[in-house]
Design an enzyme around this catalytic site. Structure first.
Site, mmCIF file in Angstrom:
data_model
loop_
_atom_site.group_PDB
_atom_site.id
_atom_site.type_symbol
_atom_site.label_atom_id
_atom_site.label_comp_id
_atom_site.label_asym_id
_atom_site.label_seq_id
_atom_site.Cartn_x
_atom_site.Cartn_y
_atom_site.Cartn_z
ATOM 1 N N HIS A 64 0.809 -1.229 0.000
ATOM 2 C CA HIS A 64 0.000 0.000 0.000
ATOM 3 C C HIS A 64 0.834 1.268 0.000
ATOM 4 C CE1 HIS A 64 0.419 0.140 4.455
ATOM 5 N NE2 HIS A 64 0.360 -1.159 4.346
ATOM 6 N N HIS A 91 7.878 7.142 4.707
ATOM 7 C CA HIS A 91 7.087 6.648 3.574
ATOM 8 C C HIS A 91 6.398 7.844 2.919
ATOM 9 C CE1 HIS A 91 4.264 6.833 6.942
ATOM 10 N NE2 HIS A 91 3.426 7.269 6.009
ATOM 11 N N HIS A 93 2.899 9.473 0.431
ATOM 12 C CA HIS A 93 1.525 9.396 -0.072
ATOM 13 C C HIS A 93 1.511 10.230 -1.347
ATOM 14 C CE1 HIS A 93 0.052 7.743 3.796
ATOM 15 N NE2 HIS A 93 1.046 8.473 4.281
ATOM 16 N N GLU A 103 -1.719 14.214 1.716
ATOM 17 C CA GLU A 103 -2.784 13.903 2.683
ATOM 18 C C GLU A 103 -3.288 15.200 3.309
ATOM 19 O OE1 GLU A 103 -1.490 10.386 5.135
ATOM 20 O OE2 GLU A 103 -2.981 9.574 3.745
ATOM 21 N N HIS A 116 6.221 11.345 5.023
ATOM 22 C CA HIS A 116 6.017 11.204 6.467
ATOM 23 C C HIS A 116 7.222 10.534 7.096
ATOM 24 C CE1 HIS A 116 1.368 11.327 5.955
ATOM 25 N NE2 HIS A 116 1.907 12.528 5.993
ATOM 26 N N THR A 199 -2.780 8.016 9.697
ATOM 27 C CA THR A 199 -3.706 8.253 8.582
ATOM 28 C C THR A 199 -4.151 6.965 7.904
ATOM 29 O OG1 THR A 199 -1.984 8.520 6.896
ATOM 30 C CG2 THR A 199 -2.610 10.499 8.146
#
Ligand code: BO1
Ligand code: ZN
Length: 257
Positions: A64, A91, A93, A103, A116, A199
């Protein structure tokens, strides 16, 4: 073989069915409305240690996102953080081929990507333990913006991305440093601070969030490289962000201008 559909297999609207905390009162991410933020003189520049140190990091596609675990001691403190926090992993997003993907949003603006860096309070020995304390985890969030030229500091990282296309693929990145991935210290004095959550499931409400105002530049090609990764179900790993969550009476503080 039968594969159980767990957290990440269902969309964010259904996370609360298995994880009640995903509907609780201090969820992340949020839209930061700058005119409603409160100037807070306690939000002095953060103090880093071990961020300059080069390390050998394992980059992994976990189905993911892509994560790099931080094997050495790197810490952040100061800026009204009430403890010293040690880096655990980082990591990202992102969107689809450089489209909207962060995010957090600022006045409704969604950036193409967000980094993050996940830290846990130094006096805990595991992230699981740290998640039991209301400020056990500190995540530093950095936005990206599209730039004309590519960011040479990301060359090694983006090259490594090609080697982790599928779930559970991993590769070692030789000689990476946290300070090379983020901004120079002079560009990190402006940031936002609020209390929130993870999150993704289990959405644990144990995170003190620091979101930096200045974005990190990456070219369109560099941003698009993330869209070549594949999810657990082998579809393109794109739009890996959770939508913004209700403030529910929380205030966002901002560092001095
Ligand atoms: S984030 O920084 O808020 N996006 C965030 C979200 C989830 C985690 C960390 C940071 N989760 C932790 C879980 C662990 C899990 C690990 C890998 O990350 O608490 O249980 O194994 O996903
Ligand atoms: Zn994250």
């Amino acid at each position: 073989i039968q594969v159980t559909c767990e957290s990440h297999c269902k969309g964010p609207d259904l996370w609360h069915e298995a994880h009640r905390e995903c509907m609780s009162h201090r969820q992340s991410p949020i839209n930061i409305v700058t005119k409603k933020t409160r100037l807070d003189p306690r939000l002095t520049p953060l103090e880093f240690s071990g961020y300059q140190e080069a390390f050998s990091g394992i980059l992994k596609n976990n189905g993911h996102s892509v994560t790099v675990s931080v094997p050495h001691m790197a810490t952040v403190g100061g800026g009204d953080l009430r403890a010293t926090y040690k880096a655990v992993q980082f990591h990202f997003h992102w969107g689809e081929n450089g489209g909207p993907g962060s995010e957090h949003t600022i006045d409704g603006e969604q950036y193409p990507m967000e980094l993050h860096i996940v830290h846990m309070r130094q006096d805990f020995s595991t992230l699981q333990d740290a998640l039991k304390a209301p400020s056990g985890v500190a995540v530093l969030g950095f936005f990206y913006e599209e730039s004309r030229s590519s960011n040479r500091k990301y060359d090694g990282f983006i090259e490594a991305l090609n080697k982790v296309e599928h779930t559970n693929d991993n590769t070692t990145i030789r000689s990476i440093s946290l300070s090379n991935l983020i901004l120079s210290e002079g560009n990190m004095t402006k940031y936002y601070r609020y209390n929130g959550s993870l999150t993704t499931p289990p959405c644990t409400e144990a995170v003190v969030w620091t979101v930096f105002e200045n974005p990190i530049p990456l070219s369109k090609d560099q941003l698009s490289a993330f869209s070549n990764l594949k999810f657990h179900n082998n579809t393109p790993m794109v739009k890996t962000f959770r939508p913004v969550q209700p403030h529910k009476g929380r205030f966002v503080h901002r560092s001095g201008s």
